[in-house]
Enzyme design. Structure first.
Site, PDB file in Angstrom:
ATOM      1  N   LYS A   4      34.584  35.262 -24.731  1.00  0.00           N
ATOM      2  CA  LYS A   4      34.957  35.136 -23.325  1.00  0.00           C
ATOM      3  C   LYS A   4      34.105  34.064 -22.628  1.00  0.00           C
ATOM      4  O   LYS A   4      34.638  33.176 -22.003  1.00  0.00           O
ATOM      5  CB  LYS A   4      34.806  36.476 -22.599  1.00  0.00           C
ATOM      6  N   TRP A  29      40.156  48.578 -20.039  1.00  0.00           N
ATOM      7  CA  TRP A  29      39.144  48.551 -21.098  1.00  0.00           C
ATOM      8  C   TRP A  29      38.255  49.778 -21.092  1.00  0.00           C
ATOM      9  O   TRP A  29      37.797  50.230 -22.147  1.00  0.00           O
ATOM     10  CB  TRP A  29      38.321  47.259 -21.051  1.00  0.00           C
ATOM     11  N   ASP A  43      29.855  47.892 -21.306  1.00  0.00           N
ATOM     12  CA  ASP A  43      30.694  46.868 -21.916  1.00  0.00           C
ATOM     13  C   ASP A  43      30.788  45.746 -20.882  1.00  0.00           C
ATOM     14  O   ASP A  43      31.436  45.910 -19.850  1.00  0.00           O
ATOM     15  CB  ASP A  43      32.074  47.453 -22.228  1.00  0.00           C
TER      16      ASP A  43
END
Ligand SMILES: *Cc1c(COP(=O)(O)O)cnc(C)c1O
Length: 369
Positions: free
Chosen positions: A204, A102, A170
């Protein structure tokens, strides 16, 4: 009984699902569906306010933070953060710490907007020590991914992150799974430092896809370029109280319910304990297999959210995954970029799910190991 280990969209707690089901038909006794609730009205404003204040309370955010409930997913915000923090002609680079899939994706997207400087390059199994990062003194901002969802690599602490430029994180897969500042050296558990901007998709640990939580410190507002589409202009959204355009109301409700449940269950310190216990069960099952299972991630940076492991060969992995599926242990196939097995232990996964998987792992070794 089946257990769903999907990484994203990930499990939603049964009590949250039940409340969402009710709200589809009759939200808060209004006789109207949440889906047809005007975002300009008092009821939605109240819901958004409740979600925002629960975010603040759980993370311990001070008054200098703004909470935005936007759309786009983390993938859109890879470049949107860059658009909001730099202007055309700005030749300052953005430092990126690459620790896995990611962070590579984030850097590639940001590179469409800013000059990306790779400050550290991990191998997907460990995090390069902070002292070895080559940070740029002039960086407009610095970016890291707190938990590499595909690789199973997670920062255990943010203590010692160098200052000098604003840090952007992030936290797509681990925001709300633990307190923000969990380093043992940190005296203040409720301090969001060293970060200035944090973003995460809600699918998530906070409910549904379609909502992205963006947390931004006041001093980063007004730094963006003029040509950002308004819904993604953080400063414009702050000015419009996050209601510049129609928010994803159903996903905001799911987030609000998930946040309230987290507070009722003891907040993020308690969530971190629950998540660490679940992960420890699986890492113990790996260790106890006498080398049959192998976790490729270094001991000091193993994720409590995404536990990754390999079997002796890919044929065994495929048979194992098929047998797990038949045993009601679902969606354990690793991310295509990483292969092998990945068990996602998001907030909504109960302890019993991790125990069932650990029992299956041990049983398999007894039969086939
Ligand atoms: C899932 C995930 C993303 C991507 O989220 P989208 O909503 O699909 O854009 C980005 N970063 C991390 C760390 C993730 O876990």
């Amino acid at each position: 009984m089946a257990w769903n280990f999907a990484a994203g969209p990930a499990l939603v707690a049964p009590n949250v699902l039940a409340r969402l089901q009710d709200a589809l038909v009759d939200w808060r006794g209004s006789g109207q569906s949440i889906l047809a609730t005007p975002f300009t009205g008092a009821a939605y404003a109240d819901l958004q306010h409740q979600a925002e204040s629960d975010v603040r309370a759980l993370l311990g955010l001070g008054d200098d933070w703004r909470v935005l409930l936007l759309q786009g997913g983390a993938t859109a915000h890879f470049a949107l953060t860059a658009l909001n923090l730099t202007r055309p002609g700005d030749d300052r680079p953005a430092d990126f710490v690459i620790t896995g899939h990611w962070s590579r994706r984030a850097a590639a997207e940001a590179a469409k907007v800013v000059r990306v400087h790779v400050a550290a390059q991990g191998d997907g199994r460990s995090i390069p020590p902070v002292g070895a990062w080559r940070l740029n003194e002039r960086a407009a901002y610095r970016h890291l991914v707190s938990n590499e969802t595909a690789d199973g690599v997670q920062f255990q602490s943010f203590a010692g992150l160098p200052g000098g430029a604003p840090w952007v994180a992030d936290m797509g897969s681990d925001l709300f799974t633990r307190p923000l500042n969990m380093g043992p050296l940190d005296a203040a558990p409720h301090d969001a430092a060293p970060f200035s901007l944090i973003y995460a998709g809600a699918q998530k640990n906070l409910g549904l896809a379609g909502l992205t939580v963006v947390l931004i410190r006041d001093d980063l507002l007004g730094r963006g370029r003029a040509d950002i589409p308004a819904p993604f202009d953080y400063t414009a959204q702050v000015k419009a109280n996050g209601r510049l355009n129609t928010p994803p109301v159903f996903a905001v409700l799911a987030a609000a319910l998930s946040l309230r449940a987290l507070r009722e269950q003891g907040g993020l310190a308690a969530a971190a304990q629950r998540n660490a216990a679940k992960a420890a069960t699986l890492y113990r099952a790996i260790e106890a297999s006498g080398g049959y299972y192998h976790c490729p991630v270094a001991a000091g940076c193993r994720s409590t959210v995404n536990v990754r492991f390999r079997l002796p060969d890919e044929t065994a992995e495929q048979r194992w995954l098929a047998a797990a599926e038949r045993a009601g242990l679902l969606n354990l196939k690793g991310h295509p970029a990483a292969g092998g097995v990945r068990a996602t232990l998001c907030n909504a996964m109960p302890r019993e799910g991790a125990d069932a998987l650990a029992a299956f792992m041990a049983d398999w070794v007894r039969r086939w190991g």
